[in-house]
Design an enzyme around this catalytic site. Sequence first.
Site, PDB file in Angstrom:
ATOM      1  N   LYS A  74       0.820  -1.221   0.000  1.00  0.00           N
ATOM      2  CA  LYS A  74       0.000   0.000   0.000  1.00  0.00           C
ATOM      3  C   LYS A  74       0.852   1.268   0.000  1.00  0.00           C
ATOM      4  CE  LYS A  74      -1.232   1.622   3.794  1.00  0.00           C
ATOM      5  NZ  LYS A  74      -1.759   1.917   5.142  1.00  0.00           N
ATOM      6  N   THR A  75       1.867   1.326   0.852  1.00  0.00           N
ATOM      7  CA  THR A  75       2.678   2.537   0.967  1.00  0.00           C
ATOM      8  C   THR A  75       3.381   2.852  -0.344  1.00  0.00           C
ATOM      9  OG1 THR A  75       3.030   2.105   3.318  1.00  0.00           O
ATOM     10  CG2 THR A  75       4.537   3.647   2.252  1.00  0.00           C
TER      11      THR A  75
ATOM     12  N   ASP B 288      -5.143   8.048   2.922  1.00  0.00           N
ATOM     13  CA  ASP B 288      -4.668   6.746   3.388  1.00  0.00           C
ATOM     14  C   ASP B 288      -5.565   6.251   4.525  1.00  0.00           C
ATOM     15  OD1 ASP B 288      -3.115   4.506   3.730  1.00  0.00           O
ATOM     16  OD2 ASP B 288      -1.528   5.535   4.839  1.00  0.00           O
ATOM     17  N   GLU B 289      -5.635   4.941   4.718  1.00  0.00           N
ATOM     18  CA  GLU B 289      -6.399   4.319   5.816  1.00  0.00           C
ATOM     19  C   GLU B 289      -7.849   4.829   5.851  1.00  0.00           C
ATOM     20  OE1 GLU B 289      -5.139   1.903   7.227  1.00  0.00           O
ATOM     21  OE2 GLU B 289      -3.000   2.147   7.595  1.00  0.00           O
TER      22      GLU B 289
ATOM     23  N   GLN C 173      -9.637  -4.482   7.575  1.00  0.00           N
ATOM     24  CA  GLN C 173      -8.778  -4.079   8.690  1.00  0.00           C
ATOM     25  C   GLN C 173      -9.347  -2.882   9.447  1.00  0.00           C
ATOM     26  OE1 GLN C 173      -4.343  -4.557   8.211  1.00  0.00           O
ATOM     27  NE2 GLN C 173      -4.862  -4.557   6.044  1.00  0.00           N
TER      28      GLN C 173
ATOM     29  N   ARG D 107      -0.244 -10.432  10.428  1.00  0.00           N
ATOM     30  CA  ARG D 107       1.004  -9.797  10.894  1.00  0.00           C
ATOM     31  C   ARG D 107       2.182 -10.732  10.669  1.00  0.00           C
ATOM     32  NH1 ARG D 107      -0.252  -5.608   9.777  1.00  0.00           N
ATOM     33  NH2 ARG D 107      -2.073  -6.717   8.974  1.00  0.00           N
TER      34      ARG D 107
END
Length: 763
Positions: A52-53, A239-240, A270, A615
């Site tokens: 994503k980043t 973002d998010e 998420q 994770r």
Amino acid sequence: MTTSGDIPASSEGFVPSVLTGPWLEGLNEAQTDAVTSLNGPLLVLSGAGTGKTRVLTSRLAQLVASRAAAPWNILAVTFTNKAAREMKERVFQLVGPMAEQVMLGTFHALAARMLRRHAELVGLKSDFTILDTDDQNRLLKQLMEAEQIDLKRWPPRVLAAQISSWKDRGLRPEKLSVADAGDICNGRGLELYSQYQARLVRLNAVDFGDLLLHMLYIFQTHPDVLTSYQTRLTHIMVDEYQDTNVAQYLWLRLLASANKNLCCVGDDDQSIYGWRGAEVGNILRFETDYPGAKTVRLEENYRSTGHILAAASSLIAKNENRLGKTLYTSTGDGNKLLVSGYWDGQDEARNVASKIEGHLKEGFDLNQIAVLVRAGFQTREFEERFLAIGLPYRVVGTRFYERAEIRDAMAYLRLINQPADDLAFERIINTPKRGLGPATLQVIHQLARGRDMPLLAAAGALADSDELKPQARRTLSAFCAQMARWYQQKDSLPPAEFAQMVLDESGYTEMWQKDKSPDSPGRLENLKELISAIEDFDTLGGFLEHISLVMDNETTPQEGEVTLMTLHAAKGLEFDMVFLPGWEDGIFPSQRTLDESGGAGLEEERRLAYVGLTRARRQVCISFAANRRVHGLWQSSIPSRFVGELPARHIDEDMAQGLSFGQVEPVLVGTLAERAGQPGYGPGWKRLASRQNNLSSAPERDRDGWLPQSGKHDFKLGERVFHQKFGMGSVEAMEADKLEIQFDKAGLKKVVASFVTRGDEID
């Protein structure tokens, strides 16, 4: 003329770069699609570990390089200052100094920048002050005292939390009805909210919630201001997006309503912060809000192995309210998820520690191992076990014994055990509030220094003098008498029972019971967990000495440390090996969440499980316990429904060190059978319940892993027996292979006969 906070309206001096560049190299097909789709509404559903980043920074670079937008025409919004800095640094490396002209920051930082330009439209000056939490609480306290609100029943922080919630939903006082305000502060919450907002204006101040709230009001009531921003900010990236609240959603929608060039990056699977205002519905209805929007799904995962991703995808697929995607990887299947069952929580902690030590021999780095728990109280048993075996660890967030309520309770016990403990005295003399002001405490300190005596002794001396006002003398006299009585009782009661008595009689428990803030239930649970910890010790002094060792655990820097943290805190992180303990119904999913939010709460808990699984890069170890002491009370547990939702082909049920599903007590698996047909329990539950027929002959383990004899017994009524967990007791009743025993310290318990031995056999 513009101020330093203005955004350039001209593109003079803007020199476009080439249409392609290094930011496009190595992107997969979906990533490339997201990066090069520059106009119109775009939703990028970015699964865990899908890059994503990189997509965000590459798309920002592509916007500038292709001249789809000048840098000053771009608004990029993040949730943390750290994320904003990292994004700007990466884009700077890609396109050079032009990155500095992108309007990039957090929601609050960007809104503050805008508000300083238009402060007069809401009655403020451009140099307004932004209050922190302490300032906000002090101001509310003044208002509440003036209105004679009972501050013990309604602490200022409770009202502050409610006002923050209203602001997160975009509700100014005039938009809030009395009915919607509820009964907070005896039904006067709305009135106090109005007074608070008026006082802020007079002080030329705002709180964090006001930054977005004021800008929403300005956009809605001054169309010219909104139009100026819509003209300048032609392209917006967020973002998010799954973590946005209502006010953030409305602010973005107003800014994007003219150009529709809004790119939202997020993952509905998420969204785990509903408890602090996040609205997963914002991302779920994106395509409805922006007809014709393009959706790009990033599903190729670069973090985890195939079995981990398949299990996580199958689990999250049980949620109904989601947009849908399936993660995959080209790195191979890797290890299956290991699911282990244990007799109790201490057994679980011992075996997790043992597994970690074993994996160190396989080349795992301690820094790449994490234990992720659902609730903060679960860290205690792991902290103590890691300390006992010398396994280096760090707790992300607040360590159990460093929590404020635990420190308060410990201060009471320390002062009782050692009346010369001046630090403990200072911490609890006015906690709960006893009406002892700074002047009284100053006199106590003066006498203590003058006579070289402990503060508690000085307080006792002052209580019998005329140095203080009558009310202060009475308060000190009562406090000192209470301390003296407790000191006499500390060795005559079991330590846990004594500690509970102190917390109750001191008013400390009641203080948190009356507190209406959102964190008070958690604080009460932590206090119960403290009592549970004390039960393992024979004396109060022994417990306090043990804690001094626990608190000293981090004095020596370690090269490698296991990470111990909550699932919520782990979002955005990754580790080679992840342990997920406590997967039992009631703990995970949280019973409180289910009670408060029903089906929506269950789906958020399942998203949290999905976050935990994803994770891990190489290995996931899930565990549950058949018995667990939760906040001081022993309870039989059944595996979480999430365990049953994991596909059998992706998990390994080889319980070499613990209890297999078939070794859980019959009553528990009977419950499994009952639940197998209920809504919300998948096929995995039927798989667990089907093992019930094997239980009668299955050996049962005690907490140390022994396999005692099972079947018939020859104990007699009234016989003295010993149980390793509960100690000595007398047999009161018998039923098949179960004994009902009145234990000397633990009370009446029903236990398996094979777990006790005759009292005369104890050395």
